[in-house]
Design a protein around this motif. Structure first.
Motif, mmCIF file in Angstrom:
data_model
loop_
_atom_site.group_PDB
_atom_site.id
_atom_site.type_symbol
_atom_site.label_atom_id
_atom_site.label_comp_id
_atom_site.label_asym_id
_atom_site.label_seq_id
_atom_site.Cartn_x
_atom_site.Cartn_y
_atom_site.Cartn_z
ATOM 1 N N ALA A 1 65.860 -0.239 -3.489
ATOM 2 C CA ALA A 1 66.292 0.267 -2.180
ATOM 3 C C ALA A 1 67.810 0.372 -2.099
ATOM 4 C CB ALA A 1 65.747 -0.611 -1.046
ATOM 5 N N GLY A 2 68.425 0.790 -3.185
ATOM 6 C CA GLY A 2 69.863 1.030 -3.163
ATOM 7 C C GLY A 2 70.719 -0.212 -3.216
ATOM 8 N N ARG A 3 70.119 -1.384 -3.509
ATOM 9 C CA ARG A 3 70.898 -2.611 -3.582
ATOM 10 C C ARG A 3 70.608 -3.339 -4.881
ATOM 11 N NH1 ARG A 3 72.945 -4.896 0.770
ATOM 12 N NH2 ARG A 3 72.811 -3.796 2.767
ATOM 13 N N VAL A 4 71.603 -4.123 -5.346
ATOM 14 C CA VAL A 4 71.380 -4.934 -6.536
ATOM 15 C C VAL A 4 70.735 -6.236 -6.099
ATOM 16 C CG1 VAL A 4 72.470 -6.133 -8.445
ATOM 17 C CG2 VAL A 4 73.335 -3.917 -7.726
ATOM 18 N N LEU A 5 69.536 -6.529 -6.633
ATOM 19 C CA LEU A 5 68.845 -7.761 -6.249
ATOM 20 C C LEU A 5 69.205 -8.915 -7.163
ATOM 21 C CD1 LEU A 5 65.298 -6.383 -5.399
ATOM 22 C CD2 LEU A 5 67.276 -6.705 -3.910
ATOM 23 N N ALA A 6 69.450 -8.611 -8.437
ATOM 24 C CA ALA A 6 69.833 -9.653 -9.385
ATOM 25 C C ALA A 6 70.574 -8.980 -10.514
ATOM 26 C CB ALA A 6 68.597 -10.375 -9.923
ATOM 27 N N ALA A 7 71.556 -9.698 -11.102
ATOM 28 C CA ALA A 7 72.291 -9.133 -12.229
ATOM 29 C C ALA A 7 72.824 -10.264 -13.078
ATOM 30 C CB ALA A 7 73.437 -8.240 -11.742
ATOM 31 N N GLY A 8 72.893 -10.025 -14.378
ATOM 32 C CA GLY A 8 73.426 -11.037 -15.276
ATOM 33 C C GLY A 8 72.810 -10.884 -16.640
ATOM 34 N N THR A 9 72.902 -11.969 -17.472
ATOM 35 C CA THR A 9 72.239 -11.888 -18.761
ATOM 36 C C THR A 9 70.736 -11.928 -18.530
ATOM 37 O OG1 THR A 9 72.154 -14.265 -19.069
ATOM 38 C CG2 THR A 9 74.147 -13.148 -19.822
ATOM 39 N N ILE A 10 70.002 -11.459 -19.531
ATOM 40 C CA ILE A 10 68.546 -11.415 -19.393
ATOM 41 C C ILE A 10 68.017 -12.808 -19.032
ATOM 42 C CG2 ILE A 10 66.405 -11.149 -20.682
ATOM 43 C CD1 ILE A 10 67.348 -8.462 -20.454
ATOM 44 N N ASP A 11 68.521 -13.828 -19.724
ATOM 45 C CA ASP A 11 67.986 -15.169 -19.501
ATOM 46 C C ASP A 11 68.284 -15.659 -18.092
ATOM 47 O OD1 ASP A 11 66.834 -15.312 -21.967
ATOM 48 O OD2 ASP A 11 68.648 -16.111 -22.940
ATOM 49 N N GLU A 12 69.489 -15.350 -17.604
ATOM 50 C CA GLU A 12 69.813 -15.742 -16.235
ATOM 51 C C GLU A 12 68.856 -15.093 -15.241
ATOM 52 O OE1 GLU A 12 74.633 -15.996 -17.013
ATOM 53 O OE2 GLU A 12 73.844 -14.582 -15.546
ATOM 54 N N VAL A 13 68.645 -13.798 -15.462
ATOM 55 C CA VAL A 13 67.867 -13.070 -14.456
ATOM 56 C C VAL A 13 66.400 -13.474 -14.516
ATOM 57 C CG1 VAL A 13 67.035 -10.788 -13.785
ATOM 58 C CG2 VAL A 13 69.440 -11.124 -14.335
ATOM 59 N N ARG A 14 65.851 -13.624 -15.721
ATOM 60 C CA ARG A 14 64.409 -13.874 -15.749
ATOM 61 C C ARG A 14 64.086 -15.338 -15.498
ATOM 62 N NH1 ARG A 14 61.769 -14.529 -21.172
ATOM 63 N NH2 ARG A 14 63.392 -15.130 -22.648
ATOM 64 N N ASP A 15 65.071 -16.204 -15.696
ATOM 65 C CA ASP A 15 64.956 -17.575 -15.231
ATOM 66 C C ASP A 15 63.689 -18.240 -15.747
ATOM 67 O OD1 ASP A 15 65.909 -19.751 -13.950
ATOM 68 O OD2 ASP A 15 65.103 -19.222 -11.963
ATOM 69 N N GLY A 16 63.422 -18.062 -17.037
ATOM 70 C CA GLY A 16 62.263 -18.704 -17.642
ATOM 71 C C GLY A 16 60.991 -17.909 -17.571
ATOM 72 N N ALA A 17 60.911 -16.997 -16.610
ATOM 73 C CA ALA A 17 59.686 -16.202 -16.480
ATOM 74 C C ALA A 17 59.825 -14.918 -17.295
ATOM 75 C CB ALA A 17 59.430 -15.877 -15.018
ATOM 76 N N GLU A 18 58.742 -14.143 -17.332
ATOM 77 C CA GLU A 18 58.838 -12.822 -17.924
ATOM 78 C C GLU A 18 59.636 -11.931 -16.983
ATOM 79 O OE1 GLU A 18 57.491 -11.356 -20.918
ATOM 80 O OE2 GLU A 18 57.629 -13.500 -21.343
ATOM 81 N N LEU A 19 60.401 -10.999 -17.570
ATOM 82 C CA LEU A 19 61.233 -10.133 -16.748
ATOM 83 C C LEU A 19 60.374 -9.330 -15.761
ATOM 84 C CD1 LEU A 19 64.049 -9.072 -16.173
ATOM 85 C CD2 LEU A 19 63.683 -7.317 -17.897
ATOM 86 N N GLU A 20 59.222 -8.917 -16.238
ATOM 87 C CA GLU A 20 58.369 -8.097 -15.380
ATOM 88 C C GLU A 20 57.916 -8.872 -14.147
ATOM 89 O OE1 GLU A 20 55.526 -5.834 -17.411
ATOM 90 O OE2 GLU A 20 54.520 -5.145 -15.596
ATOM 91 N N ASP A 21 57.526 -10.153 -14.353
ATOM 92 C CA ASP A 21 57.088 -10.964 -13.216
ATOM 93 C C ASP A 21 58.235 -11.198 -12.249
ATOM 94 O OD1 ASP A 21 54.667 -11.049 -14.457
ATOM 95 O OD2 ASP A 21 55.078 -12.951 -15.493
ATOM 96 N N ARG A 22 59.399 -11.478 -12.821
ATOM 97 C CA ARG A 22 60.580 -11.719 -12.002
ATOM 98 C C ARG A 22 60.886 -10.466 -11.174
ATOM 99 N NH1 ARG A 22 63.266 -14.381 -9.169
ATOM 100 N NH2 ARG A 22 65.487 -14.780 -9.399
ATOM 101 N N PHE A 23 60.756 -9.326 -11.836
ATOM 102 C CA PHE A 23 61.005 -8.042 -11.180
ATOM 103 C C PHE A 23 60.058 -7.854 -9.994
ATOM 104 C CE2 PHE A 23 59.927 -3.516 -10.762
ATOM 105 C CZ PHE A 23 61.175 -2.951 -10.632
ATOM 106 N N VAL A 24 58.778 -8.114 -10.249
ATOM 107 C CA VAL A 24 57.784 -7.930 -9.188
ATOM 108 C C VAL A 24 58.060 -8.903 -8.047
ATOM 109 C CG1 VAL A 24 55.333 -8.117 -8.648
ATOM 110 C CG2 VAL A 24 56.062 -7.001 -10.752
#
Lengths: 300, 523
Positions: free
Chosen positions: A259-282
């Motif tokens: 929706a035109g905004r950044v919800l999360a940004a950083g290294t992959i590990d920071e953003v996914r925070d232990g989870a799969e990126l797809e789950d984190r995204f959802v």
């Protein structure tokens, strides 16, 4: 240092051909796995190893009554492989268009290696290679002509253009099709030739909007190798994509945009925070339904 | 199902009209034009009832045959016309063939041309109102005739879209059909002269047509009115058989089209590797000039403008023969120069969003302008000189050559300057690359012609000096004025083209991004 050499700043109309020649010769014969010397990015700026390749501040764009991009901030570190993910209509293409000088923002700034894209467009664009989504190509040219055309538009000498075009066509498995009109290419081949056009002037920052769409798995793997080699030699890549696992495997940084905004940004590990990126995204984007679908669609 | 598909057709039309006010204007003009044509046809057919039987028969049979022929020919070249229900998009739905046939037929009848054809065909009854029996037959025959038109047109377009989905075929056909269209004027005027002397031959033409599938059905009422029942029966048989055969052919072609994906036949061509790009100067403007030249000879949207170069002298030769005035040929060079130089006055519109390539490479506006102008000049200048020399040879007006060279070269160079500025400002709705050159976006014509006329006016103002000198030469017959026109034309033209490129370049630098945004919207 290198930046100063290759792209003389301070002159409002720099000499194109000499500037580009300098860029061409300053490209190191990097130890990229593909040994594609002309494709390696120009020398990374050693003076600012941790600097930003792309720095976006408060970009905003409104189309009519729809806010497409609503104040996006993004720091893309130099030498990173940056993924930009988001649902359909999140504003990825709009953001990238504004960051690369193809769409005038309503507000905000975009700096490429410190050069303001909208204040010094000539200097900035020479640092960027763009694969834009949703624009046509000059598709009445043959593949080789189109790549050469892009090179010549960047002011490179004919010898350099010929050599690099041949390299790129070979690397992207397009040599066979080099004398076919681009209009007769398949969708995947068209993506690849557009990628070749983005690469030919050896940019320091590569902005790829949906580069893997309809590209076959073998070519996609080749392109990934090519891009990794480019990043290893000091270049920076930004890709937008829907394919989460691809981004998780390929990129080292990621930004989730919705929706035109950044919800999360950083290294992959920071953003996914232990989870799969797809789950984190959802999780972040929301909108996932937990239903089995309508009864009439259950066949037994 | 038929009703659903017909409703879909109107839904698409309605949404299109809601999207663009210009499209609505174009649609309203189309409706008004149709109503006007229908009224004219109706009164004409009524008036024929007072004419002798032979004349009424001749007019109805020939007009009917022409209408059928038009319905067959138009979709061959203008694939864009009324493809609202595109077979290739309906392929994925499980619609029975006969239902699809009925739906496509119904939606074809319910378009503006379909409605006019049906009503006009029924109106042939008006010619025979004095004999009610014949009038009833005329209504039936009119309906059969109109259905024949639609079945023939759908058959041809279905076959064409299956067989000829190759890009090259469409492109060549689209360009070639222009030649007879442009020559239509002189052909009609010379044909009119012929007809005046050979008016007696027309009834025989009609009689012949009456025995062909094109005209048979239209001849039935007049046969009856003349009391020739045997001929009437035979003509009716031919007409009915034509319709039946056409419907079967259409059904068959549709069945084939449904299992033959379009564009499957695309045959890729191979070209010499770098071609012109390898020869052009290795500069930014050189590359752009080479790319433009490639497009001039490979893209039908440009190619059809090239046809103007031989066509305008040819037209003038025809007219000068008709009017016995060889002096007309003098304007061939200036007219070609005028039209050719302004043919790129909205060049970036033809690029479409591919223009993003130039923006992404940070091409400077002046390089962009220069490249496009050079491309046109490379073949335009020699072509204009050849046109002038050839027309001077034909009309034996060698004394006027310096003057015509002056006004032509001046116009061409100045026109390049004007185009350099206008194409940096204007994005006009034009057919996208690869579409039929006829498939102009609806509602495009109004805006396009307005912009065209403004550019024409500006160019005429700017070439007034050499124009005046040329006219003085032609009036006084003193060649000195002609040489003066040549010097002034070339000098002033060179100045104006370089000014145009510089101004256009600056405008493009400032507005390039906005042009791209407009081009994206126009897609």
């Amino acid at each position: 240092m290198a930046e100063k050499e290759s792209f003389p700043s301070g002159s409002s109309s720099p000499d194109r051909s000499s500037g580009a020649d300098a860029a061409g010769t300053s490209a190191p014969l990097a130890a990229a796995p593909l040994a594609a010397a002309p494709l390696a990015a120009p020398a990374p700026a050693p003076a600012a190893p941790g600097g930003s390749a792309l720095s976006i501040r408060g970009l905003r764009k409104v189309f009519g009554s729809k806010v497409a991009v609503d104040g996006v901030d993004l720091e893309v570190p130099s030498g990173s492989f940056y993924g930009l993910v988001g649902p359909n209509g999140a504003g990825k293409t709009t953001t990238l268009s504004m960051a690369t000088g193809l769409l005038r923002p309503d507000a905000g700034t975009a700096l490429v290696h410190g050069v303001d894209v909208w204040q010094q467009p000539l200097e900035a664009k020479r640092l960027i290679g763009i694969l834009a989504d949703g624009v046509r190509l000059f598709d009445r040219l043959t593949g080789e002509q189109l790549v050469s055309y892009s090179g010549m538009l960047s002011g490179m000498s004919r010898e350099t253009v010929t050599e690099r075009a041949a390299d790129l066509l070979r690397l992207l498995d397009l040599t066979e099709a080099s004398s076919t009109l681009v209009v007769d290419y398949s969708a995947g081949m068209t993506k690849k030739i557009a990628l070749a056009c983005a690469l030919i002037h050896a940019p320091r920052l590569l902005v790829l909007d949906e580069p893997f769409e309809s590209v076959d798995p073998v070519s996609a793997a080749n392109i990934r190798d090519l891009l990794h080699g480019y990043v290893d030699s000091g270049g920076t890549v930004i890709v937008s994509s829907h394919a989460m696992d691809l981004v998780q495997r390929m990129c080292d940084h990621v930004a989730i945009i919705a929706a035109g905004r950044v919800l999360a940004a950083g290294t992959i590990d920071e953003v996914r925070d232990g989870a799969e990126l797809e789950d984190r995204f959802v999780d972040l984007v929301g909108g996932r339904h937990h239903a089995e679908g309508p009864a009439w669609l259950r066949l037994s | 199902m038929v009703a659903t598909l017909v409703r879909l057709r109107f839904l698409v039309l309605g949404n299109g009209l809601r999207r663009s006010p210009w499209q609505l204007v174009a649609f309203i003009f189309g409706v008004l034009y149709g109503l006007g044509a229908l009224t004219g046809i109706g009164f004409g057919l009524l008036a024929l009832s007072a004419a002798p039987l032979e004349i009424a028969r001749t007019v109805v049979v020939i007009a009917g045959s022409v209408v059928v022929l038009a319905w067959i020919l138009v979709p061959m070249f203008a694939a864009g016309i009324d493809q609202t229900l595109d077979t290739s998009r309906l392929v994925t739905f499980p619609i029975p063939l006969n239902t699809l046939l009925a739906a496509l037929g119904a939606s074809a009848i319910l378009g503006i041309p379909g409605i006019i054809t049906v009503l006009a065909s029924i109106a042939t009854a008006g010619t025979w109102w004095r004999q009610p029996g014949v009038a009833v037959v005329a209504i039936l025959c009119g309906l059969v005739g109109a259905l024949t038109c639609i079945a023939a047109s759908r058959t041809v377009s279905t076959i064409a879209s299956t067989v000829a989905s190759g890009r090259r075929f469409r492109e060549v056909a689209g360009v070639l059909v222009l030649i007879p269209l442009i020559l239509l004027g002189p052909i009609i005027s010379s044909a009119a002269q012929g007809i005046r002397t050979a008016a007696d031959a027309l009834p025989r033409v009609a009689d012949t047509l009456a025995w062909t599938p094109l005209g048979a059905i239209w001849a039935v009422p007049s046969d009856l009115a003349g009391g020739d029942a045997a001929s009437a029966a035979l003509h009716a048989l031919i007409g009915a058989a034509t319709l039946v055969v056409l419907v079967f052919a259409w059904r068959l072609s549709l069945a084939v089209a449904l299992i033959t994906p379009p564009h499957a036949a695309t045959r890729s061509e191979r070209h010499r590797s770098t071609g012109l790009l390898g020869i052009a100067p290795a500069t930014v403007w050189g590359a752009i000039a080479a790319r433009s030249l490639i497009y001039w000879f490979r893209d039908p949207r440009y190619l059809r403008q090239l046809i103007l170069i031989p066509l305008i002298p040819a037209l003038l030769v025809l007219y000068s023969n008709i009017f016995h005035n060889p002096g007309l040929l003098i304007i061939a060079g200036p007219v070609v120069a005028f039209l050719l130089s302004l043919s790129i006055f909205a060049d970036i519109s033809f690029d479409g969003t591919a223009f993003a390539t130039h923006l992404a490479a940070a091409v400077r506006g002046a390089d962009d302008r220069l490249g496009r102008a050079v491309a046109l000049a490379v073949f335009g200048l020699p072509a204009i000189v050849v046109v002038i020399l050839v027309t001077a040879f034909i009309s034996d007006t060698w004394a006027a050559v310096p003057a015509t060279l002056g006004i032509s070269l001046g116009t061409f160079l100045t026109g390049l300057g004007v185009s350099s500025v206008t194409s940096a400002r204007l994005v006009l709705p034009v057919p996208a690359a690869g579409d039929s050159p006829f498939k102009s976006p609806q509602g495009a014509n109004l805006t396009n012609s307005l912009a065209t006329f403004v550019a024409w006016g500006i160019l005429i103002l700017l070439v007034l000096p050499e124009l005046a000198l040329t006219i003085v030469n032609l009036i006084t017959g003193d060649v000195v004025w002609g040489w003066a026109s040549l010097v002034v034309g070339v000098a002033l033209g060179l100045v104006l083209v370089s000014v145009g490129i510089r101004i256009g370049g600056r405008v493009l630098d400032a507005r390039g991004v906005d042009l791209l945004a407009q081009l994206r919207r126009a897609r």
